[in-house]
Design an enzyme around this catalytic site. Structure first.
Site, PDB file in Angstrom:
ATOM      1  N   ASP A 179      85.857  37.121  38.683  1.00 10.49           N
ATOM      2  CA  ASP A 179      84.812  37.783  39.453  1.00 10.49           C
ATOM      3  C   ASP A 179      85.437  38.656  40.526  1.00 10.49           C
ATOM      4  O   ASP A 179      86.649  38.606  40.753  1.00 10.49           O
ATOM      5  CB  ASP A 179      83.837  36.758  40.073  1.00 10.49           C
ATOM      6  CG  ASP A 179      84.551  35.540  40.658  1.00 10.49           C
ATOM      7  OD1 ASP A 179      85.760  35.624  40.939  1.00 10.49           O
ATOM      8  OD2 ASP A 179      83.893  34.503  40.834  1.00 10.49           O
ATOM      9  N   ASP A 231      77.390  24.670  45.848  1.00  8.05           N
ATOM     10  CA  ASP A 231      76.039  24.738  45.257  1.00  8.05           C
ATOM     11  C   ASP A 231      76.078  24.651  43.724  1.00  8.05           C
ATOM     12  O   ASP A 231      75.072  24.883  43.066  1.00  8.05           O
ATOM     13  CB  ASP A 231      75.315  26.018  45.720  1.00  8.05           C
ATOM     14  CG  ASP A 231      75.995  27.300  45.240  1.00  8.05           C
ATOM     15  OD1 ASP A 231      77.021  27.219  44.521  1.00  8.05           O
ATOM     16  OD2 ASP A 231      75.510  28.397  45.579  1.00  8.05           O
ATOM     17  N   HIS A 275      78.011  26.521  41.648  1.00 11.19           N
ATOM     18  CA  HIS A 275      78.307  27.751  40.891  1.00 11.19           C
ATOM     19  C   HIS A 275      79.669  27.679  40.214  1.00 11.19           C
ATOM     20  O   HIS A 275      80.571  26.995  40.680  1.00 11.19           O
ATOM     21  CB  HIS A 275      78.184  29.012  41.769  1.00 11.19           C
ATOM     22  CG  HIS A 275      79.230  29.180  42.824  1.00 11.19           C
ATOM     23  ND1 HIS A 275      78.931  29.468  44.141  1.00 11.19           N
ATOM     24  CD2 HIS A 275      80.588  29.151  42.788  1.00 11.19           C
ATOM     25  CE1 HIS A 275      80.052  29.594  44.831  1.00 11.19           C
ATOM     26  NE2 HIS A 275      81.077  29.393  44.042  1.00 11.19           N
ATOM     27  N   GLU A 327      75.420  31.888  40.512  1.00 13.88           N
ATOM     28  CA  GLU A 327      74.738  31.045  41.487  1.00 13.88           C
ATOM     29  C   GLU A 327      73.595  30.276  40.815  1.00 13.88           C
ATOM     30  O   GLU A 327      73.224  30.572  39.670  1.00 13.88           O
ATOM     31  CB  GLU A 327      74.195  31.933  42.619  1.00 13.88           C
ATOM     32  CG  GLU A 327      75.279  32.631  43.444  1.00 13.88           C
ATOM     33  CD  GLU A 327      76.000  31.693  44.431  1.00 13.88           C
ATOM     34  OE1 GLU A 327      76.120  30.484  44.149  1.00 13.88           O
ATOM     35  OE2 GLU A 327      76.441  32.194  45.482  1.00 13.88           O
TER      36      GLU A 327
HETATM   37  C1  F6R Z   1      86.434  32.230  42.562  1.00 13.79           C
HETATM   38  C2  F6R Z   1      85.106  31.825  42.125  1.00 13.79           C
HETATM   39  C3  F6R Z   1      84.365  30.730  42.796  1.00 13.79           C
HETATM   40  C4  F6R Z   1      85.237  29.645  43.422  1.00 13.79           C
HETATM   41  C5  F6R Z   1      84.387  28.589  44.096  1.00 13.79           C
HETATM   42  C6  F6R Z   1      85.218  27.523  44.770  1.00 13.79           C
HETATM   43  O1  F6R Z   1      86.953  33.259  41.754  1.00 13.79           O
HETATM   44  O2  F6R Z   1      84.596  32.379  41.228  1.00 13.79           O
HETATM   45  O3  F6R Z   1      83.521  30.122  41.844  1.00 13.79           O
HETATM   46  O4  F6R Z   1      86.031  29.061  42.427  1.00 13.79           O
HETATM   47  O5  F6R Z   1      83.561  29.201  45.041  1.00 13.79           O
HETATM   48  O6  F6R Z   1      85.973  28.106  45.786  1.00 13.79           O
HETATM   49  P1  F6R Z   1      87.141  27.294  46.486  1.00 13.79           P
HETATM   50  O7  F6R Z   1      88.167  27.052  45.435  1.00 13.79           O
HETATM   51  O8  F6R Z   1      87.649  28.211  47.557  1.00 13.79           O
HETATM   52  O9  F6R Z   1      86.531  26.050  46.991  1.00 13.79           O
END
Ligand code: F6R
Length: 261
Positions: free
Chosen positions: A67, A136, A138, A143
């Site tokens: 992403d 949440d 995702h 989301e």
């Molecule tokens: C990152 C992404 C997000 C993160 C998620 C967890 O490319 O797509 O889904 O993997 O928000 O983030 P962290 O690892 O910082 O807790």
């Protein structure tokens, strides 16, 4: 779905790096899907260490971004491309131009989404996709209420995700972009192997809902239950709310070595 529970984030990084190295040993060209955020950092650090100290070569890799934020200037330190360059791809022997992602500088991001899907398909699909999970639920930036069949597209981040990510923007929630391009859940489900990494107590609740809850768009990570080859690698803290924790630990302890992840 296999759930591996290890002592700490460093052990998680070693385990996931092992899986990636095994993949490199099994085929010449590897398409690796890269996540950002904190979760994969120990894995990248271990791969960088193996490259520097043990001669691991990642020349045969094409890397695909999971992403990217929309609206940040090219080269912004918190754009996911810059993050991946800084924390991983510039520190190994990945050839220039081997980090592919949606073109977020274009005036037609909708077209960029379709083109990125095409790029993934033309490359033969993703062999192993790294994922983190949001509090949440995702995956990628899909989301809650994302279609479980969704393709790469523009999404709006929830307030919760923007608050979670404010730590990368000096604590300023307003500095976190509202819009992103993310691979869709349907896109992710086409990767041949999905590896979800989660560490820390803060992830225990969303991991429990994702792995043991009913499949629902409200918790996008539950879509992983539909994929035939998913590995979830956790530290003790992130596994803290799993009902089947003892079963997973026993399964991993008695697993034959040759099996890999
Ligand atoms: C990152 C992404 C997000 C993160 C998620 C967890 O490319 O797509 O889904 O993997 O928000 O983030 P962290 O690892 O910082 O807790």
């Amino acid at each position: 779905m296999e759930v591996v529970i290890l002592t700490d984030p460093a052990a998680v990084g070693v385990c996931v790096a092992d899986a990636i190295c095994r993949l490199f040993a099994s085929k010449e060209r590897v398409n690796l899907g890269l996540a950002t955020g904190s979760s994969p950092l120990a894995t990248y650090a271990e791969l960088i260490r193996r490259h520097a100290e043990e001669g691991l070569s990642l020349k045969g890799m094409t890397a695909f971004m999971l992403d990217e934020y929309l609206g940040l200037p090219v080269g912004h330190p918190e754009s996911y491309r810059t993050y991946l360059e800084r924390s991983f791809v510039d520190l190994v022997d990945l050839p220039n131009d081997s980090l592919l992602g949606p073109d977020v500088a274009t005036r037609r991001p909708d077209v960029a989404c379709r083109e990125y899907e095409e790029q993934i398909r033309a490359a033969g699909g993703i062999d192993l996709q790294l994922l983190g999970i949001g509090s949440d639920g995702h995956i990628g930036f899909n989301e809650p209420m994302s279609s479980l069949a969704s393709r790469t597209r523009i999404k709006t981040l929830t307030e919760e995700t923007r608050r979670d990510n404010a730590r990368f923007f000096g604590g300023d929630v307003e500095a976190v972009p509202r819009h992103v391009i993310t691979q869709g859940i349907g896109t992710l489900l086409e990767a041949r192997h999905l590896v979800l990494i989660a560490t820390g107590e803060k992830k225990a609740g969303c991991i429990q809902r994702a792995l043991e809850g009913p499949i629902a768009a409200m918790v996008p990570a539950t879509a992983l239950q539909l994929h035939p080859h998913v590995t979830v690698v956790l530290d003790q803290a992130a596994a803290g709310q799993l009902a089947l924790r003892g079963y997973h630990e026993e399964t991993f302890r008695t697993k034959p070595d040759w099996q890999g992840l």
